[in-house]
Scaffold this motif. Structure first.
Motif, PDB file in Angstrom:
ATOM      1  N   LEU A 184       0.992  -1.131  -0.015  1.00  7.94           N
ATOM      2  CA  LEU A 184      -0.011   0.165   0.205  1.00  7.94           C
ATOM      3  C   LEU A 184       1.020   1.230  -0.096  1.00  7.94           C
ATOM      4  N   ALA A 185       2.040   1.180   0.698  1.00  2.55           N
ATOM      5  CA  ALA A 185       3.001   2.550   0.466  1.00  2.55           C
ATOM      6  C   ALA A 185       3.402   2.628  -1.050  1.00  2.55           C
ATOM      7  N   LEU A 186       3.617   1.724  -1.526  1.00  2.42           N
ATOM      8  CA  LEU A 186       3.860   1.951  -3.192  1.00  2.42           C
ATOM      9  C   LEU A 186       2.742   2.496  -3.931  1.00  2.42           C
ATOM     10  N   ILE A 187       1.613   2.022  -3.647  1.00  2.61           N
ATOM     11  CA  ILE A 187       0.436   2.511  -4.208  1.00  2.61           C
ATOM     12  C   ILE A 187       0.089   3.902  -3.778  1.00  2.61           C
ATOM     13  N   TYR A 188       0.260   4.328  -2.607  1.00  2.00           N
ATOM     14  CA  TYR A 188       0.130   5.546  -2.246  1.00  2.00           C
ATOM     15  C   TYR A 188       1.122   6.630  -2.770  1.00  2.00           C
ATOM     16  N   LYS A 189       2.392   6.274  -3.078  1.00  6.05           N
ATOM     17  CA  LYS A 189       3.411   6.865  -3.615  1.00  6.05           C
ATOM     18  C   LYS A 189       3.049   7.270  -5.168  1.00  6.05           C
ATOM     19  N   ARG A 190       2.510   6.080  -5.733  1.00  3.28           N
ATOM     20  CA  ARG A 190       1.967   6.423  -7.222  1.00  3.28           C
ATOM     21  C   ARG A 190       0.770   7.411  -7.399  1.00  3.28           C
ATOM     22  N   LEU A 191      -0.146   7.152  -6.392  1.00  7.59           N
ATOM     23  CA  LEU A 191      -1.205   8.037  -6.356  1.00  7.59           C
ATOM     24  C   LEU A 191      -0.741   9.558  -6.111  1.00  7.59           C
ATOM     25  N   LYS A 192       0.050   9.707  -5.075  1.00  7.23           N
ATOM     26  CA  LYS A 192       0.434  11.113  -4.399  1.00  7.23           C
ATOM     27  C   LYS A 192       1.368  11.802  -5.739  1.00  7.23           C
ATOM     28  N   THR A 193       2.122  10.947  -6.584  1.00  8.23           N
ATOM     29  CA  THR A 193       2.670  11.592  -7.562  1.00  8.23           C
ATOM     30  C   THR A 193       1.779  12.072  -8.728  1.00  8.23           C
ATOM     31  N   GLN A 194       0.877  11.153  -8.880  1.00  8.26           N
ATOM     32  CA  GLN A 194      -0.256  11.573  -9.823  1.00  8.26           C
ATOM     33  C   GLN A 194      -1.074  12.678  -9.753  1.00  8.26           C
ATOM     34  N   TYR A 195      -1.541  12.920  -8.128  1.00 10.20           N
ATOM     35  CA  TYR A 195      -2.677  13.624  -7.966  1.00 10.20           C
ATOM     36  C   TYR A 195      -2.125  14.835  -7.107  1.00 10.20           C
ATOM     37  N   GLY A 196      -1.114  14.997  -6.586  1.00 11.77           N
ATOM     38  CA  GLY A 196      -0.306  15.962  -5.703  1.00 11.77           C
ATOM     39  C   GLY A 196      -1.292  16.392  -4.638  1.00 11.77           C
ATOM     40  N   ASN A 197      -1.416  17.782  -4.624  1.00 11.78           N
ATOM     41  CA  ASN A 197      -2.346  18.340  -3.467  1.00 11.78           C
ATOM     42  C   ASN A 197      -3.754  17.888  -3.641  1.00 11.78           C
ATOM     43  N   GLY A 198      -4.129  17.286  -4.740  1.00 10.31           N
ATOM     44  CA  GLY A 198      -5.463  16.662  -4.885  1.00 10.31           C
ATOM     45  C   GLY A 198      -5.914  15.714  -3.949  1.00 10.31           C
ATOM     46  N   MET A 199      -4.787  15.020  -3.434  1.00 11.21           N
ATOM     47  CA  MET A 199      -4.565  13.958  -2.510  1.00 11.21           C
ATOM     48  C   MET A 199      -4.102  14.420  -1.215  1.00 11.21           C
ATOM     49  N   ASP A 200      -5.050  14.578  -0.207  1.00  9.36           N
ATOM     50  CA  ASP A 200      -4.603  15.002   1.235  1.00  9.36           C
ATOM     51  C   ASP A 200      -4.022  13.939   2.186  1.00  9.36           C
ATOM     52  N   ALA A 201      -4.181  12.657   1.762  1.00 12.39           N
ATOM     53  CA  ALA A 201      -3.756  11.774   2.792  1.00 12.39           C
ATOM     54  C   ALA A 201      -2.346  11.666   2.702  1.00 12.39           C
ATOM     55  N   TYR A 202      -1.605  11.294   3.949  1.00  8.64           N
ATOM     56  CA  TYR A 202      -0.245  10.969   4.090  1.00  8.64           C
ATOM     57  C   TYR A 202       0.084   9.781   4.278  1.00  8.64           C
ATOM     58  N   GLY A 203      -0.491   8.908   3.636  1.00  7.47           N
ATOM     59  CA  GLY A 203      -0.344   7.324   3.564  1.00  7.47           C
ATOM     60  C   GLY A 203      -1.460   6.618   3.936  1.00  7.47           C
ATOM     61  N   PHE A 204      -1.226   5.362   3.753  1.00  6.21           N
ATOM     62  CA  PHE A 204      -2.487   4.321   4.023  1.00  6.21           C
ATOM     63  C   PHE A 204      -1.877   3.402   5.343  1.00  6.21           C
ATOM     64  N   THR A 205      -3.024   3.136   6.023  1.00  6.28           N
ATOM     65  CA  THR A 205      -2.709   2.316   7.279  1.00  6.28           C
ATOM     66  C   THR A 205      -3.308   1.001   7.054  1.00  6.28           C
ATOM     67  N   VAL A 206      -2.396   0.136   7.590  1.00  3.34           N
ATOM     68  CA  VAL A 206      -3.197  -1.577   7.636  1.00  3.34           C
ATOM     69  C   VAL A 206      -3.321  -2.066   8.990  1.00  3.34           C
ATOM     70  N   GLU A 207      -4.136  -2.584   9.469  1.00  7.47           N
ATOM     71  CA  GLU A 207      -4.035  -3.196  11.098  1.00  7.47           C
ATOM     72  C   GLU A 207      -4.896  -4.183  11.177  1.00  7.47           C
ATOM     73  N   SER A 208      -4.719  -5.189  11.992  1.00  6.90           N
ATOM     74  CA  SER A 208      -5.484  -6.222  12.327  1.00  6.90           C
ATOM     75  C   SER A 208      -6.962  -5.765  12.757  1.00  6.90           C
ATOM     76  N   LEU A 209      -7.732  -6.427  12.089  1.00  2.77           N
ATOM     77  CA  LEU A 209      -9.190  -6.010  12.464  1.00  2.77           C
ATOM     78  C   LEU A 209      -9.544  -6.221  13.871  1.00  2.77           C
ATOM     79  N   HIS A 210      -8.822  -7.486  14.549  1.00  3.81           N
ATOM     80  CA  HIS A 210      -9.194  -7.639  15.835  1.00  3.81           C
ATOM     81  C   HIS A 210      -8.585  -6.568  16.734  1.00  3.81           C
ATOM     82  N   ASP A 211      -7.175  -5.938  16.446  1.00  5.41           N
ATOM     83  CA  ASP A 211      -6.602  -4.965  17.187  1.00  5.41           C
ATOM     84  C   ASP A 211      -7.188  -3.675  16.957  1.00  5.41           C
ATOM     85  N   THR A 212      -7.887  -3.306  15.664  1.00  3.68           N
ATOM     86  CA  THR A 212      -8.685  -2.187  15.683  1.00  3.68           C
ATOM     87  C   THR A 212      -9.966  -1.975  16.555  1.00  3.68           C
ATOM     88  N   LEU A 213     -10.557  -3.255  16.750  1.00  4.58           N
ATOM     89  CA  LEU A 213     -11.845  -3.355  17.328  1.00  4.58           C
ATOM     90  C   LEU A 213     -11.563  -3.329  19.003  1.00  4.58           C
TER      91      LEU A 213
END
Length: 701
Positions: free
Chosen positions: A243-272
């Motif tokens: 997902l970090a690689l996907i974010y890098k591609r999208l940020k390069t493509q959309y610049g300030n049009g994308m205001d996220a600073y990355g994607f997060t991935v966590e176990s659903l159990h830990d999230t709950l």
């Protein structure tokens, strides 16, 4: 083979151990007062520890009730400050299309709304989900089926799946699903399936509806929660890298049009369970300390009792009993005591567990598994019993088994050594009890500080009613504006009602919206603001002060110049050094269109700060818009009224007015909402105080 000095014969280890058990049983039975006290003491420690462990086991240790649940993750977006937020719609499409780490990715959104199709309108929780939602969780329906991919495509035929409780309570447990459909938000959804009993992810959902993803043109409106299943052999770290690689591609493509600073991935159990992990482990540690106090209590008692048995032990030694044989006999007595304590402790744990669960506030414990005294908990109690036997009896047995005739003759008049050891045990016990008391005192002080925080409003005498206007009855802004105008007039005439208004975000419920905006004459801020919707009666009902300017009034209606209110936090952050009144703001283009990107809106008043998310969270900058100028934003709102009589007495009259208009409601007093916002802290403090009191009583004994 071992020699038994008591019986004078030889026997196997098992036979010898059996004799030890019988002898220990006779001694404990003959000293029933001491036995009862020791068993009860150990039962308190074992029962408290087992009860808390059963909660830890059900919440933290058990996997989620889904097949291969360790493979399920939740995906979010990272804010500039490192926090998490929902995922923008186009980003979901890109993650689903470009990632190779997941066997399935699905989105969901859940909120309460009015559902038609049963005996009467029902305010229930719906979840808009994509086609892969149930397959990611690998949950099969009890009846019927789940969604097909065609049903979640734009222009498809959307369908609904209902929970077991909704099917039973509102559809009469009908086996003929083909004959039933639901009307939700103006659309008709044929019912195609019923989920198994107990399944309600997310947020105790009643109805799931198949929903196509709306791509939208913006990557700055964060609306979706994502759940995904890791592919075979894929780790969390690998998914994060992907997902970090996907974010890098999208940020390069959309610049300030994308205001996220990355994607997060966590176990659903830990999230709950993440929010309750630390409090539960704290309570488990406190319960373990109570167990140590109980064991020390019994150890000191056994040590004192052992002094009276030293003559008996010396005689056994004179008859040829080895110290190891005597030691085994003494530890057998301790083991029998501990096992009796564990048995009584299990019964006590069942009572304590029921008491804890009854005191736990709604939502304090995530519904991720079954909490109860299962096989793992019983095994834990037995292990704790053995540990208690070692802790409480081994040291006294070692001291007592040293007795000999010569030693007794030399030391009979010198009990100073035993007194010092006994005193050290008692001191240790008191120290542990005081440690619990200090920890409890710190929690109480922290809790007192929290409840002393000014929430920014007065809760006494205030009643709230959550509403969701059905689109079939109120299809447009004009009909909704007319509904609220007449409702406020009718409710205001009820005996005891002093002030009444509406809002879309009741304080301390964290129900609001947010998005980007700009200020006229200034560059767009790099942050967001919360969007509130409220009438003047809302601020008056909660006694929220007006700092500068004015509230909304009859001049502020549809078709005239747009106006807004802001809180003091907004002025402090975005308009420092100014009064705030007179400034103009508008939405960023395509970002949660609360005002209209081409429409400037004038700030006419500044109101006091209100705690929205919790008493300890900072007040976010907030813009309040007028529901009569933005009626389409008032479909989901809450009635807020202040009364001079007990607010609960108005539930019937207000509910009757709403029922006449075909609108169900959920009522809560503001006092209960305020109390509920600190209920988890109160629960932890109460349980820890109970443990501290038990430890203190044991130390006093």
């Amino acid at each position: 083979m071992t020699y038994d000095a008591q019986r004078g014969g030889h026997g196997g280890i098992i036979e010898s151990f059996g004799r030890d058990i019988r002898y220990a049983g006779r001694r404990l039975r003959n000293n029933w007062g001491f036995t009862a006290l020791a068993v009860l003491t150990l039962a308190l420690g074992i029962g408290a520890t087992t009860a808390v462990f059963s909660v830890v086991n059900g919440v933290l240790l058990r996997p989620l009730p889904y097949p291969q649940s360790d493979q399920i993750v939740q995906i979010g977006e990272r804010t500039k400050s490192g926090g998490e937020m929902h995922v923008a719609n186009p980003n979901f499409v890109d993650i689903r299309g470009q990632s190779r780490s997941f066997s399935g990715v699905a989105f969901y959104q859940a909120w309460p709304t009015t559902i038609l199709g049963g005996a009467e309108p029902v305010l229930a929780t719906i979840a808009h989900v994509s086609a892969d939602f149930f397959s990611v969780l690998r949950i099969r329906p009890l009846m019927g089926r789940t969604f097909t991919r065609d049903e979640t495509l734009a222009g498809g035929s959307p369908t609904a799946v209902v929970s077991f409780d909704y099917w039973r309570n509102h559809l009469g447990s009908t086996p003929n699903l083909n004959s039933r459909s639901l009307t939700i938000e103006g659309a008709t959804y044929p019912i195609v399936g019923v989920m198994p009993r107990g399944f309600g992810f997310p947020d105790a959902t009643d109805v799931w509806v198949a929903t196509p993803v709306d791509m939208g043109p913006t990557r700055t409106a964060h609306n979706l929660l994502l759940v995904a299943r890791l592919g075979p052999g894929v780790s969390l770290d690998h998914a994060r890298t992907d997902l970090a690689l996907i974010y890098k591609r999208l940020k390069t493509q959309y610049g300030n049009g994308m205001d996220a600073y990355g994607f997060t991935v966590e176990s659903l159990h830990d999230t709950l369970v993440g929010s309750v992990q630390r409090p539960l482990l704290l309570l488990l540690g406190a319960a373990a300390l109570v167990l140590l106090v109980a064991c020390t209590n019994v150890a000191s008692t056994l040590l004192a009792a052992g002094a009276a048995r030293r003559g008996e032990i010396a005689i056994r030694a004179a008859l040829g009993a080895k110290r190891g044989r005597v030691l085994r006999q003494l530890t057998t007595e301790g083991l029998l005591l501990a096992m009796l304590g564990a048995a009584v402790g299990l019964a006590l744990a069942a009572f304590v567990l029921r008491l804890m669960l009854s005191l736990a506030p709604d939502g304090a414990l995530p519904e991720v598994g079954t909490i109860g005294l299962d096989g793992r908990v019983v095994a834990f109690a037995m292990v704790v019993g053995v540990l208690a036997a070692v802790l409480s009896s081994l040291f006294p047995a070692l001291r007592t088994s040293r007795a000999s005739i010569s030693h007794e003759l030399v030391t009979r008049g010198d009990i100073g050594g035993r007194s010092r050891v006994w005193g050290a045990l008692v001191a240790t016990e008191v120290a542990m009890a005081l440690l619990l008391l200090v920890g409890c005192g710190l929690l109480v002080r922290s809790f007192a500080k929290v409840i002393s925080i000014d929430p920014g409003f007065r809760s006494a005498g205030v009643l709230t009613a959550s509403l969701a206007l059905p689109e079939t009855t109120y299809p447009d802004g004009n009909s909704m504006a007319a509904f609220y105008q007449q409702l406020l007039q009718d409710v205001g005439k009820l005996p005891g009602v002093q002030q009444v208004g509406i809002t879309n975000n009741v304080p301390l419920t964290d129900e609001g919206y947010n998005g980007g905006f700009e200020i006229e004459g200034a560059p767009p801020p790099t942050s967001y603001t919360d969007y509130g919707l409220a009438t003047s009666g809302y601020f008056r009902a909660l006694s929220i002060p007006v700092k500068r300017g004015r509230l909304f009034d009859d001049r502020d209606r549809a078709g005239v110049a747009d106006v807004a209110l802001v809180n003091q936090a907004f002025v402090d952050r975005f308009l420092p050094g100014t009064e705030g009144v007179g400034a103009r703001v508008r939405n960023l283009a395509n970002d949660n269109n609360w005002y209209g990107a081409d429409r400037w809106i004038t700030i006419v008043g500044v109101v006091g700060n209100v705690r929205d998310a919790s008493l300890t969270a900072p007040t976010p900058p907030t813009i309040y818009v007028n529901p009569y100028q933005r009626p389409m934003r008032a479909r989901y709102a809450s009635l807020v009224l202040r009364s001079s009589i007990p607010p609960q007495s108005l539930v019937g009259p207000v509910g009757s007015l709403l029922k006449q208009r075909g609108v169900p409601a959920k009522f809560q007093t503001m006092d209960s909402i305020l109390s509920g916002s600190v209920a988890a802290r109160r629960f932890s403090t109460s349980v820890l105080s109970f443990f501290a009191a038990v430890a203190l009583i044991l130390a006093a004994i």
